[in-house]
Scaffold this motif. Structure first.
Motif, PDB file in Angstrom:
ATOM      1  N   ASP A 267       3.564 -10.345 -22.194  1.00 53.88           N
ATOM      2  CA  ASP A 267       4.915 -10.903 -22.351  1.00 53.88           C
ATOM      3  C   ASP A 267       4.915 -12.402 -22.074  1.00 53.88           C
ATOM      4  O   ASP A 267       5.589 -13.167 -22.757  1.00 53.88           O
ATOM      5  N   ALA A 268       4.146 -12.787 -21.065  1.00 54.65           N
ATOM      6  CA  ALA A 268       4.090 -14.218 -20.721  1.00 54.65           C
ATOM      7  C   ALA A 268       3.485 -15.009 -21.878  1.00 54.65           C
ATOM      8  O   ALA A 268       3.956 -16.088 -22.218  1.00 54.65           O
ATOM      9  N   ALA A 269       2.469 -14.432 -22.500  1.00 57.76           N
ATOM     10  CA  ALA A 269       1.835 -15.120 -23.627  1.00 57.76           C
ATOM     11  C   ALA A 269       2.835 -15.313 -24.765  1.00 57.76           C
ATOM     12  O   ALA A 269       2.880 -16.368 -25.397  1.00 57.76           O
ATOM     13  N   ASP A 270       3.696 -14.309 -24.980  1.00 55.39           N
ATOM     14  CA  ASP A 270       4.740 -14.450 -26.007  1.00 55.39           C
ATOM     15  C   ASP A 270       5.779 -15.485 -25.592  1.00 55.39           C
ATOM     16  O   ASP A 270       6.216 -16.300 -26.395  1.00 55.39           O
ATOM     17  N   SER A 271       6.175 -15.409 -24.326  1.00 57.52           N
ATOM     18  CA  SER A 271       7.237 -16.300 -23.841  1.00 57.52           C
ATOM     19  C   SER A 271       6.836 -17.759 -23.889  1.00 57.52           C
ATOM     20  O   SER A 271       7.644 -18.624 -24.186  1.00 57.52           O
ATOM     21  N   PHE A 272       5.589 -18.018 -23.519  1.00 58.28           N
ATOM     22  CA  PHE A 272       5.174 -19.410 -23.362  1.00 58.28           C
ATOM     23  C   PHE A 272       4.192 -19.815 -24.463  1.00 58.28           C
ATOM     24  O   PHE A 272       3.241 -20.571 -24.223  1.00 58.28           O
ATOM     25  N   ALA A 273       4.460 -19.318 -25.657  1.00 64.73           N
ATOM     26  CA  ALA A 273       3.524 -19.513 -26.763  1.00 64.73           C
ATOM     27  C   ALA A 273       3.156 -20.976 -26.988  1.00 64.73           C
ATOM     28  O   ALA A 273       2.018 -21.287 -27.268  1.00 64.73           O
ATOM     29  N   GLY A 274       4.125 -21.890 -26.828  1.00 58.18           N
ATOM     30  CA  GLY A 274       3.820 -23.298 -27.099  1.00 58.18           C
ATOM     31  C   GLY A 274       3.140 -23.998 -25.944  1.00 58.18           C
ATOM     32  O   GLY A 274       2.732 -25.157 -26.058  1.00 58.18           O
ATOM     33  N   LEU A 275       3.033 -23.319 -24.805  1.00 56.50           N
ATOM     34  CA  LEU A 275       2.519 -23.987 -23.608  1.00 56.50           C
ATOM     35  C   LEU A 275       1.052 -23.647 -23.379  1.00 56.50           C
ATOM     36  O   LEU A 275       0.520 -22.694 -23.919  1.00 56.50           O
ATOM     37  N   ASP A 276       0.461 -24.462 -22.523  1.00 61.14           N
ATOM     38  CA  ASP A 276      -0.873 -24.181 -22.074  1.00 61.14           C
ATOM     39  C   ASP A 276      -0.739 -23.082 -21.014  1.00 61.14           C
ATOM     40  O   ASP A 276      -0.219 -23.323 -19.935  1.00 61.14           O
ATOM     41  N   LEU A 277      -1.147 -21.869 -21.334  1.00 58.02           N
ATOM     42  CA  LEU A 277      -0.980 -20.759 -20.395  1.00 58.02           C
ATOM     43  C   LEU A 277      -2.291 -20.500 -19.669  1.00 58.02           C
ATOM     44  O   LEU A 277      -3.320 -20.292 -20.298  1.00 58.02           O
ATOM     45  N   ARG A 278      -2.233 -20.532 -18.339  1.00 56.52           N
ATOM     46  CA  ARG A 278      -3.456 -20.372 -17.556  1.00 56.52           C
ATOM     47  C   ARG A 278      -3.281 -19.233 -16.566  1.00 56.52           C
ATOM     48  O   ARG A 278      -2.159 -18.907 -16.201  1.00 56.52           O
ATOM     49  N   THR A 279      -4.382 -18.645 -16.162  1.00 54.36           N
ATOM     50  CA  THR A 279      -4.288 -17.577 -15.168  1.00 54.36           C
ATOM     51  C   THR A 279      -5.182 -17.890 -13.983  1.00 54.36           C
ATOM     52  O   THR A 279      -6.127 -18.678 -14.082  1.00 54.36           O
ATOM     53  N   SER A 280      -4.859 -17.284 -12.867  1.00 55.64           N
ATOM     54  CA  SER A 280      -5.618 -17.498 -11.651  1.00 55.64           C
ATOM     55  C   SER A 280      -5.693 -16.169 -10.918  1.00 55.64           C
ATOM     56  O   SER A 280      -4.666 -15.518 -10.696  1.00 55.64           O
ATOM     57  N   VAL A 281      -6.889 -15.727 -10.606  1.00 52.55           N
ATOM     58  CA  VAL A 281      -7.028 -14.387 -10.014  1.00 52.55           C
ATOM     59  C   VAL A 281      -6.550 -14.347  -8.569  1.00 52.55           C
ATOM     60  O   VAL A 281      -6.533 -15.351  -7.867  1.00 52.55           O
ATOM     61  N   TYR A 282      -6.168 -13.154  -8.177  1.00 52.03           N
ATOM     62  CA  TYR A 282      -5.806 -12.909  -6.781  1.00 52.03           C
ATOM     63  C   TYR A 282      -7.114 -12.891  -5.992  1.00 52.03           C
ATOM     64  O   TYR A 282      -7.934 -11.991  -6.121  1.00 52.03           O
ATOM     65  N   ARG A 283      -7.305 -13.916  -5.192  1.00 45.33           N
ATOM     66  CA  ARG A 283      -8.567 -14.031  -4.453  1.00 45.33           C
ATOM     67  C   ARG A 283      -8.592 -13.078  -3.267  1.00 45.33           C
ATOM     68  O   ARG A 283      -7.540 -12.601  -2.835  1.00 45.33           O
ATOM     69  N   ASP A 284      -9.775 -12.892  -2.709  1.00 44.37           N
ATOM     70  CA  ASP A 284      -9.860 -11.947  -1.587  1.00 44.37           C
ATOM     71  C   ASP A 284      -9.431 -12.567  -0.270  1.00 44.37           C
ATOM     72  O   ASP A 284      -9.392 -11.906   0.762  1.00 44.37           O
ATOM     73  N   SER A 285      -9.120 -13.875  -0.289  1.00 49.32           N
ATOM     74  CA  SER A 285      -8.529 -14.490   0.895  1.00 49.32           C
ATOM     75  C   SER A 285      -7.691 -15.688   0.456  1.00 49.32           C
ATOM     76  O   SER A 285      -7.773 -16.105  -0.698  1.00 49.32           O
ATOM     77  N   GLU A 286      -6.895 -16.214   1.379  1.00 50.27           N
ATOM     78  CA  GLU A 286      -6.049 -17.346   1.025  1.00 50.27           C
ATOM     79  C   GLU A 286      -6.903 -18.568   0.697  1.00 50.27           C
ATOM     80  O   GLU A 286      -7.784 -18.927   1.487  1.00 50.27           O
ATOM     81  N   PRO A 287      -6.652 -19.215  -0.436  1.00 50.16           N
ATOM     82  CA  PRO A 287      -7.420 -20.423  -0.734  1.00 50.16           C
ATOM     83  C   PRO A 287      -6.942 -21.582   0.138  1.00 50.16           C
ATOM     84  O   PRO A 287      -5.896 -22.162  -0.121  1.00 50.16           O
ATOM     85  N   VAL A 288      -7.681 -21.866   1.180  1.00 45.83           N
ATOM     86  CA  VAL A 288      -7.310 -22.931   2.115  1.00 45.83           C
ATOM     87  C   VAL A 288      -8.462 -23.914   2.241  1.00 45.83           C
ATOM     88  O   VAL A 288      -9.630 -23.504   2.276  1.00 45.83           O
TER      89      VAL A 288
END
Ligand SMILES: Nc1ncnc2c1ncn2[C@@H]1O[C@H](COP(=O)(O)OP(=O)(O)OP(=O)(O)O)[C@@H](O)[C@H]1O
Ligand SMILES: [Mg+2]
Length: 397
Positions: A267-288
């Motif tokens: 759905d996000a890919a459809d919604s933001f078709a004109g935008l640069d759509l990026r993903t980021s995985v849920y890491r196993d700990s907080e990225p600090v």
């Protein structure tokens, strides 16, 4: 100069992605200031450094600032507030209560925007990354400079501005002191600065990036944000879907989440078709810390330049078709039924849900009449015909 604003629903990872993008920018050799208006200091926490109200260097090419809105507020507002206090004094209001009364809700955030502008204009930075408040506040905030500026410049002549704002108080108080010139000056200054905030934030160097998580309610909010930001002339160039569950090795619970996230991602890919759509995985700990943030940025931007601007799709365009002219501007994801249009002289009032934008018509169109409007291909298209081409000017459609 490049300015990136990160916004999104509460808790989705705005601060983390703002910090990660700033680290990547600094690592690429740009003098980068990452700035937050959040009193909670989460940007400093993500970078694992101490917060600072003034820009302080935290790594090579990287500076961090947590804007102390309260302090900025007091500096810019002092003259106006001084006058308000003298009025309230005459009215017999207890000084402590008067202090409270002259702190205008929302004004602190406006002043945070003024700090963004000041830093953008300082010439100190190649890149400014702004960690914004959650969507709703950000939208209200980004709509403000225009609304306030319009109000100040058109609705109220200079002398009446303050008096009108104070009307509820003035009607109750006798012998109210007249505002001094410094009060008018302060208001004029604020007005000019707000105008410039808009110039900076809607300029070609500025992009807004939407952060979301792959949940349907979060996506719904991001979609609305996209529409409204565009309505107000801000360029949204990317959306980052954060905390995506990695595939595989799954128990039933995880498999079910992966599946439902997959649907929202589609759905996000459809919604933001004109935008640069990026993903980021849920890491196993907080990225600090800087190392982890850089690693996150590498995964998110995946070899492309974090500072790259999307296509410039903002702004009004006018084109001629036989017998008419079409004024168009982007209004992604809007539905025709949600859009209301009204014409007031040389202004077009566009409302989408509770947001309203006042557009000044290009001079070539000011005398034409509105013949119709539609939402098509992510654009609002308003059809204008020659003034003599028929009946009386139309007020709304
Ligand atoms: N990709 C990720 N993997 C794992 N944890 C993450 C990820 N992104 C963010 N987090 C964690 O999620 C929490 C919320 O992130 P963050 O503070 O960046 O969100 P926010 O949108 O800025 O929140 P707020 O609305 O409160 O400002 C933090 O603890 C952060 O470390
Ligand atoms: Mg945050």
């Amino acid at each position: 100069m490049r300015i990136l604003l990160f916004t999104g629903k509460g808790g989705v990872g705005k601060s983390t992605l703002a910090a990660a993008s700033a680290c990547a920018s600094a690592a690429a050799g740009h003098r980068t200031l990452v700035l937050s208006t959040d009193a909670a200091h989460s940007l400093a926490d993500a970078l694992d450094v101490a917060p600072s109200a003034e820009p302080s260097q935290v790594a090579e090419n990287l500076w961090l600032q947590h804007v102390d809105a309260q302090e900025r507020f007091e500096r810019s507002w002092r003259d106006i507030q001084g006058y308000l206090l003298s009025v309230l004094d005459v009215a017999g209001v207890d000084p402590v209560a008067a202090e409270e009364l002259t702190v205008i809700p929302g004004a602190e955030e406006v002043l945070a925007l003024l700090e963004v502008r000041a830093q953008a204009r300082s010439g100190e930075w190649d890149v400014l990354v702004v960690d914004c408040a959650p969507t709703a506040e950000t939208l209200r905030l980004l709509a403000l400079p225009e609304a306030l500026g319009w109000y100040m410049s058109r609705v109220l002549p200079v002398e009446r501005r303050v008096v009108k704002a104070l009307k509820p108080v003035l009607t109750r108080a006798a012998g109210v002191p007249m505002p001094e010139d410094s009060v008018f000056d302060a208001i004029e200054r604020l007005h000019a600065e707000l105008d410039d905030v808009r110039t900076v934030l809607t300029g070609p160097e500025t992009s807004v990036r939407l952060v979301l998580t792959p949940e349907s309610v979060v996506l719904a909010e991001a979609r609305r944000a996209y529409t409204f930001l565009t309505l107000f002339g801000y360029t949204v160039d990317a959306a980052v879907v954060n905390r995506v569950f990695p595939d595989g090795g799954a128990d039933a619970w995880r498999a079910s989440w992966v599946e439902s996230q997959r649907r929202v991602l589609a759905d996000a890919a459809d919604s933001f078709a004109g935008l640069d759509l990026r993903t980021s995985v849920y890491r196993d700990s907080e990225p600090v810390g800087r190392e982890q943030l850089l690693d996150l940025a590498r995964a998110v931007y995946d070899g492309s330049d974090p500072l790259a601007a999307g296509d410039d799709r903002t702004g009004l365009r006018v084109r001629s078709v036989p017998g008419a002219r079409i004024l168009s501007f982007p209004l992604p994801l809007a539905v025709q039924d949600d859009v209301r249009l009204a014409r007031k002289g040389d202004e077009l009032v566009v409302s989408v849900a509770s947001y309203r934008r006042l557009l000044t018509l290009p001079s070539g169109l000011a005398r034409h009449r509105v013949a119709g409007a539609r939402v098509h291909d992510g654009e609002l298209q308003v059809r204008f015909t020659e003034p003599d081409a028929g009946t009386t000017p139309q007020e709304s459609t």
